[in-house]
Motif scaffolding. Sequence first.
Motif, PDB file in Angstrom:
ATOM      1  N   GLU A 421       0.830  -1.204   0.000  1.00  0.00           N
ATOM      2  CA  GLU A 421       0.000   0.000   0.000  1.00  0.00           C
ATOM      3  C   GLU A 421       0.867   1.258   0.000  1.00  0.00           C
ATOM      4  O   GLU A 421       0.620   2.211  -0.756  1.00  0.00           O
ATOM      5  CB  GLU A 421      -0.922  -0.005   1.216  1.00  0.00           C
ATOM      6  CG  GLU A 421      -1.865   1.196   1.264  1.00  0.00           C
ATOM      7  CD  GLU A 421      -2.803   1.158   2.461  1.00  0.00           C
ATOM      8  OE1 GLU A 421      -3.538   2.129   2.653  1.00  0.00           O
ATOM      9  OE2 GLU A 421      -2.776   0.149   3.209  1.00  0.00           O
ATOM     10  N   LEU A 422       1.912   1.268   0.826  1.00  0.00           N
ATOM     11  CA  LEU A 422       2.788   2.428   0.910  1.00  0.00           C
ATOM     12  C   LEU A 422       3.541   2.650  -0.401  1.00  0.00           C
ATOM     13  O   LEU A 422       3.604   3.778  -0.927  1.00  0.00           O
ATOM     14  CB  LEU A 422       3.772   2.246   2.067  1.00  0.00           C
ATOM     15  CG  LEU A 422       4.869   3.316   2.227  1.00  0.00           C
ATOM     16  CD1 LEU A 422       4.259   4.693   2.423  1.00  0.00           C
ATOM     17  CD2 LEU A 422       5.787   2.965   3.393  1.00  0.00           C
ATOM     18  N   LEU A 423       4.122   1.600  -0.947  1.00  0.00           N
ATOM     19  CA  LEU A 423       4.893   1.725  -2.185  1.00  0.00           C
ATOM     20  C   LEU A 423       4.001   2.121  -3.354  1.00  0.00           C
ATOM     21  O   LEU A 423       4.398   2.919  -4.220  1.00  0.00           O
ATOM     22  CB  LEU A 423       5.616   0.411  -2.489  1.00  0.00           C
ATOM     23  CG  LEU A 423       6.664  -0.027  -1.457  1.00  0.00           C
ATOM     24  CD1 LEU A 423       7.222  -1.397  -1.810  1.00  0.00           C
ATOM     25  CD2 LEU A 423       7.789   1.001  -1.336  1.00  0.00           C
ATOM     26  N   GLY A 476       7.682 -11.572  -2.558  1.00  0.00           N
ATOM     27  CA  GLY A 476       6.419 -10.862  -2.511  1.00  0.00           C
ATOM     28  C   GLY A 476       6.372  -9.736  -3.512  1.00  0.00           C
ATOM     29  O   GLY A 476       7.383  -9.375  -4.135  1.00  0.00           O
ATOM     30  N   VAL A 477       5.183  -9.151  -3.661  1.00  0.00           N
ATOM     31  CA  VAL A 477       4.981  -8.058  -4.609  1.00  0.00           C
ATOM     32  C   VAL A 477       5.817  -6.845  -4.221  1.00  0.00           C
ATOM     33  O   VAL A 477       6.348  -6.128  -5.078  1.00  0.00           O
ATOM     34  CB  VAL A 477       3.482  -7.698  -4.669  1.00  0.00           C
ATOM     35  CG1 VAL A 477       3.254  -6.438  -5.495  1.00  0.00           C
ATOM     36  CG2 VAL A 477       2.681  -8.865  -5.251  1.00  0.00           C
ATOM     37  N   ALA A 478       5.968  -6.602  -2.928  1.00  0.00           N
ATOM     38  CA  ALA A 478       6.733  -5.436  -2.484  1.00  0.00           C
ATOM     39  C   ALA A 478       8.160  -5.469  -3.017  1.00  0.00           C
ATOM     40  O   ALA A 478       8.743  -4.418  -3.314  1.00  0.00           O
ATOM     41  CB  ALA A 478       6.746  -5.362  -0.955  1.00  0.00           C
ATOM     42  N   ASN A 479       8.730  -6.652  -3.164  1.00  0.00           N
ATOM     43  CA  ASN A 479      10.090  -6.764  -3.686  1.00  0.00           C
ATOM     44  C   ASN A 479      10.210  -6.183  -5.089  1.00  0.00           C
ATOM     45  O   ASN A 479      11.255  -5.640  -5.461  1.00  0.00           O
ATOM     46  CB  ASN A 479      10.547  -8.222  -3.715  1.00  0.00           C
ATOM     47  CG  ASN A 479      10.653  -8.845  -2.339  1.00  0.00           C
ATOM     48  OD1 ASN A 479      10.460 -10.035  -2.177  1.00  0.00           O
ATOM     49  ND2 ASN A 479      10.951  -8.030  -1.328  1.00  0.00           N
ATOM     50  N   LEU A 480       9.153  -6.307  -5.891  1.00  0.00           N
ATOM     51  CA  LEU A 480       9.162  -5.754  -7.243  1.00  0.00           C
ATOM     52  C   LEU A 480       8.881  -4.258  -7.224  1.00  0.00           C
ATOM     53  O   LEU A 480       9.507  -3.482  -7.955  1.00  0.00           O
ATOM     54  CB  LEU A 480       8.134  -6.475  -8.109  1.00  0.00           C
ATOM     55  CG  LEU A 480       8.300  -7.992  -8.224  1.00  0.00           C
ATOM     56  CD1 LEU A 480       7.229  -8.593  -9.109  1.00  0.00           C
ATOM     57  CD2 LEU A 480       9.679  -8.341  -8.758  1.00  0.00           C
ATOM     58  N   GLU A 482       9.651  -2.205  -4.924  1.00  0.00           N
ATOM     59  CA  GLU A 482      10.841  -1.509  -4.424  1.00  0.00           C
ATOM     60  C   GLU A 482      11.779  -1.140  -5.567  1.00  0.00           C
ATOM     61  O   GLU A 482      12.401  -0.066  -5.565  1.00  0.00           O
ATOM     62  CB  GLU A 482      11.561  -2.389  -3.399  1.00  0.00           C
ATOM     63  CG  GLU A 482      10.832  -2.482  -2.065  1.00  0.00           C
ATOM     64  CD  GLU A 482      11.251  -3.674  -1.225  1.00  0.00           C
ATOM     65  OE1 GLU A 482      10.727  -3.814  -0.112  1.00  0.00           O
ATOM     66  OE2 GLU A 482      12.091  -4.483  -1.692  1.00  0.00           O
ATOM     67  N   VAL A 483      11.894  -2.023  -6.556  1.00  0.00           N
ATOM     68  CA  VAL A 483      12.734  -1.718  -7.717  1.00  0.00           C
ATOM     69  C   VAL A 483      12.190  -0.508  -8.465  1.00  0.00           C
ATOM     70  O   VAL A 483      12.935   0.398  -8.862  1.00  0.00           O
ATOM     71  CB  VAL A 483      12.813  -2.942  -8.648  1.00  0.00           C
ATOM     72  CG1 VAL A 483      13.419  -2.560  -9.997  1.00  0.00           C
ATOM     73  CG2 VAL A 483      13.632  -4.044  -8.003  1.00  0.00           C
ATOM     74  N   MET A 504      12.162  -3.454 -16.695  1.00  0.00           N
ATOM     75  CA  MET A 504      11.166  -4.315 -16.059  1.00  0.00           C
ATOM     76  C   MET A 504      11.735  -4.965 -14.810  1.00  0.00           C
ATOM     77  O   MET A 504      12.835  -5.529 -14.825  1.00  0.00           O
ATOM     78  CB  MET A 504      10.749  -5.396 -17.076  1.00  0.00           C
ATOM     79  CG  MET A 504       9.908  -6.521 -16.546  1.00  0.00           C
ATOM     80  SD  MET A 504       9.436  -7.692 -17.867  1.00  0.00           S
ATOM     81  CE  MET A 504      10.988  -7.918 -18.751  1.00  0.00           C
ATOM     82  N   ALA A 505      10.981  -4.897 -13.710  1.00  0.00           N
ATOM     83  CA  ALA A 505      11.350  -5.638 -12.504  1.00  0.00           C
ATOM     84  C   ALA A 505      10.979  -7.100 -12.706  1.00  0.00           C
ATOM     85  O   ALA A 505       9.839  -7.427 -13.042  1.00  0.00           O
ATOM     86  CB  ALA A 505      10.621  -5.071 -11.296  1.00  0.00           C
ATOM     87  N   VAL A 506      11.963  -7.992 -12.508  1.00  0.00           N
ATOM     88  CA  VAL A 506      11.783  -9.424 -12.776  1.00  0.00           C
ATOM     89  C   VAL A 506      12.044 -10.210 -11.500  1.00  0.00           C
ATOM     90  O   VAL A 506      13.161 -10.159 -10.963  1.00  0.00           O
ATOM     91  CB  VAL A 506      12.746  -9.897 -13.884  1.00  0.00           C
ATOM     92  CG1 VAL A 506      12.613 -11.398 -14.109  1.00  0.00           C
ATOM     93  CG2 VAL A 506      12.492  -9.135 -15.174  1.00  0.00           C
ATOM     94  N   PRO A 507      11.063 -10.941 -10.996  1.00  0.00           N
ATOM     95  CA  PRO A 507      11.312 -11.756  -9.797  1.00  0.00           C
ATOM     96  C   PRO A 507      12.108 -13.006 -10.142  1.00  0.00           C
ATOM     97  O   PRO A 507      11.899 -13.628 -11.184  1.00  0.00           O
ATOM     98  CB  PRO A 507       9.901 -12.127  -9.341  1.00  0.00           C
ATOM     99  CG  PRO A 507       9.111 -12.179 -10.610  1.00  0.00           C
ATOM    100  CD  PRO A 507       9.681 -11.097 -11.491  1.00  0.00           C
TER     101      PRO A 507
END
Length: 885
Positions: A421-423, A476-480, A482-483, A504-507
């Motif tokens: 939510e914050l990001l 998690g989604v937050a990891n992407l 953050e990028v 593109m952020a890639v997990p």
Amino acid sequence: MSEAAPDRADVRYLGRLLGDVIRAHEGDAVFDAIEGVRRASVAVHRGDAERGALSERLAALDLGDTLCFVRGFLLFSLLANLAEDRSAPPEMRREATLAGAVDVLGREGVDRAAVRTLLDHALIAPVLTAHPTEVRRKSMIDREAAIGELLSACASGSCDPYTEAELVRHITLLWQTRALRSVRPVVADEIGNAFAVLGANVLPVLPVLHARWEKLLGGALPPFLRPGNWIGGDRDGNPNVDAVTLDAALAAGAAVALGHYLGELNQLGSELSISASLAEVTADLAALADASGDDVPSRADEPYRRALTGVYARTAATYALIARHAPPLPGRVAAAPYPNADAMLADLAVVTASLEAGGAGVVAAGRLARLTTAVRLFGFHFATLDLRQNADVHGRVVAELLRTAGVCPDYEALDEDARIELLGAELAQPRMLTLPFTAYSEETAKELGIVRAAAAAHARFGPDCIRAYIVSKASGVANLLEVYILLKEVGVYRPGDPPDCPIMAVPLFETIEDLEAGPAVMRRFLDRPKAAALARARGFQEVMVGYSDSNKDGGYLTSNWSLHTGATAIRDVFHEAGIAMQLFHGRGGAVGRGGGPAFDAIRAQPPGTVQGRIRITEQGEVIASKYGTPAAAETSLETMTAATLLASLGPPAVPPADAARFAEAMATISGQAYRDYRALVYGTDGFNKFFRAATPITEIAELKIGSRPASRTKSDAIEDLRAIPWVFSWAQARIMLPGWYGAGAALGDFADRGLLREMVAGWPFLAATLSNLEMVLAKSNMAVAGLYAGLVEDADLRTRIFGRIESGWERTRDVLLDLTGQADLLDRTPALQRAVRMRLPYIDPLNELQVELIRRRRAGDTDPRIADGIHLSINGIAAGLRNSG
């Protein structure tokens, strides 16, 4: 290792030349000692002698002779590899070429129009990484390449006198070249080595392949096959990668690509001597010639040469601007650099159109067409560079940015929902988090430097230079998100509805747990409207799956099954979202790290997971073997393309009902394999102690083969050890545990043996999995492994753990032979069987010597020749096994 058997005559011929070189430089006594060991080892493997006779000969060698012996067997293995590579590899069978794949698909009712449609939106990318599994120095690799080129011109087992003299010269250089690096390579060295291979072998070959494919399919094709690179951008666990190395990697690629273009333009200028008095030219070509600044009187009636003078000058100015040093040969006239590759292509198109209009289309179809294709394929950046960093680092950096900006005092204390939510709120507004006069931590400053360098690279090279930002340990989604926060700070991510971001952020889902959680992570990510909008705008979203860490985490069989089921589940998520998926496969060279024939591996992917888009890492020793010569590069690139077509457009390998039965059975088998593997590696008291004593892991960590450390942290826990030294050390000890342990009991205890045989015979996934496992079993040796186990001083620990390993190996072999109906390993692939058996007499003595040298060194012997001998033997064993890293 290829399934092709080395030409025995070639092996004997090269072995004789090597023997002559050793005798000439070291004398008859040394040669006789080495030859005596060789004969004794061959006799042991033929069953004509006991191992004791071999051990006595090895024990009789003094340290000086030991080093000569190890070097001799090392070089023999390298020469045998060249003979093997000269034999036609299995992946050159007809279906492994594009023409063959098109024929196969045609018989299945897939016409060439469908193939062209797929290739219109395809991306096939081998991505080079600096993962340290290549123990050879570049100087050694260069000499081997020269020998391979000479050998290709010879008949089986003989060469003409001149060529033989050249072979002797290069073998002499090999003998007198230090095999070990004296200093650890830095990132700049790794960048240079990678682009040396790409520039010499991929850059000139790919346009030729493209032209062949366009002729086959009847028309122009988009640049769907493009090389990629991690070196200089992958900083996960490598503190030596920063903004400077990123800039250096891109500059190095630009120098190679633009240097090639300059060479081709120079040749074209020599070739296109067409006179305007003898051939019509277009108004556009005349204008290009007049604008070139070339007013040499002798070329007044040669508009093509004048036009190319201007193109050359602009390309040279571009070289100086973005490669940041003077070009090999400056332009003859002053010129402004090209703003982008499209501008250069426009000028080349003017030349092409004029030639075709003037009746010289056949001229345009030669060097000019290849140059145009090269610029379309490689642009000014050559290979797309990926960024990679660990999610934990991003979390800390974003937490500091949010804290110093007064947005959130403790971001790391938030749960996943609160972070998202914050990001999301931050990404929706243009306000930046970074403050110009704030002193950030060293880690945060470094990460901000990286993304600033990426933004500058986009301005300098164009957006294709960096397209992906890989997030290791993505959970998690937050990891992407953050990028994207970091990219927003430098203007690469631009808020809006929809937002825009060319990177593109890639997990990266690596462990078994990550692979199981991956589908849920991607579903939640794609449920976010703006994330979905980004993916739709670019046409796809990439997901990376890791082979190495999943294997270290759960064992070979479970790793493969988790990758298969994870890819299938992620495919379903993307299908529901209506977004195209692109999988990036993090494969290594060893079977325990995803190795094995690429053609079979791609074809065995789950249905619907390829669809014309695939990226695959190429690492360590695999780079030289697959791309070390133009011929090898051509085979590797065409193989990857053919397999991608077949996996994308071919019918499912098994009917859905059978696939469901097979999957249910495989889930049961994988579950038991996982429990057995975990029980041994992570649940057995003293296992880590056994591993560190019974393998040369300590000695491997000392090798100067890469710029990154062996462990992610200072901990000596297996969990923190990188997968590369984990697999490499088991291979050196000939145990190769990561490539088979857990499989034997799981397969052997499965009740429905008839179903299991049906799966082996009719399911490409299991067939490819067991084929690679079989190769690993054939290269392992429990008798030699027992010598390494003898390095474990605790007799109870040694007996307890090695006993489980040995009995597990025997059961795995027996179950595999029963399921495949063979009397011996590799009976179904006699060429590979012969190749492996030919090598073993040259590998086993190196193992025995290595054990003795390790024993002496660990007992306190500080003679530097002992360390050299250990490291040389590591080199020799790796060369003999080939895909051990």
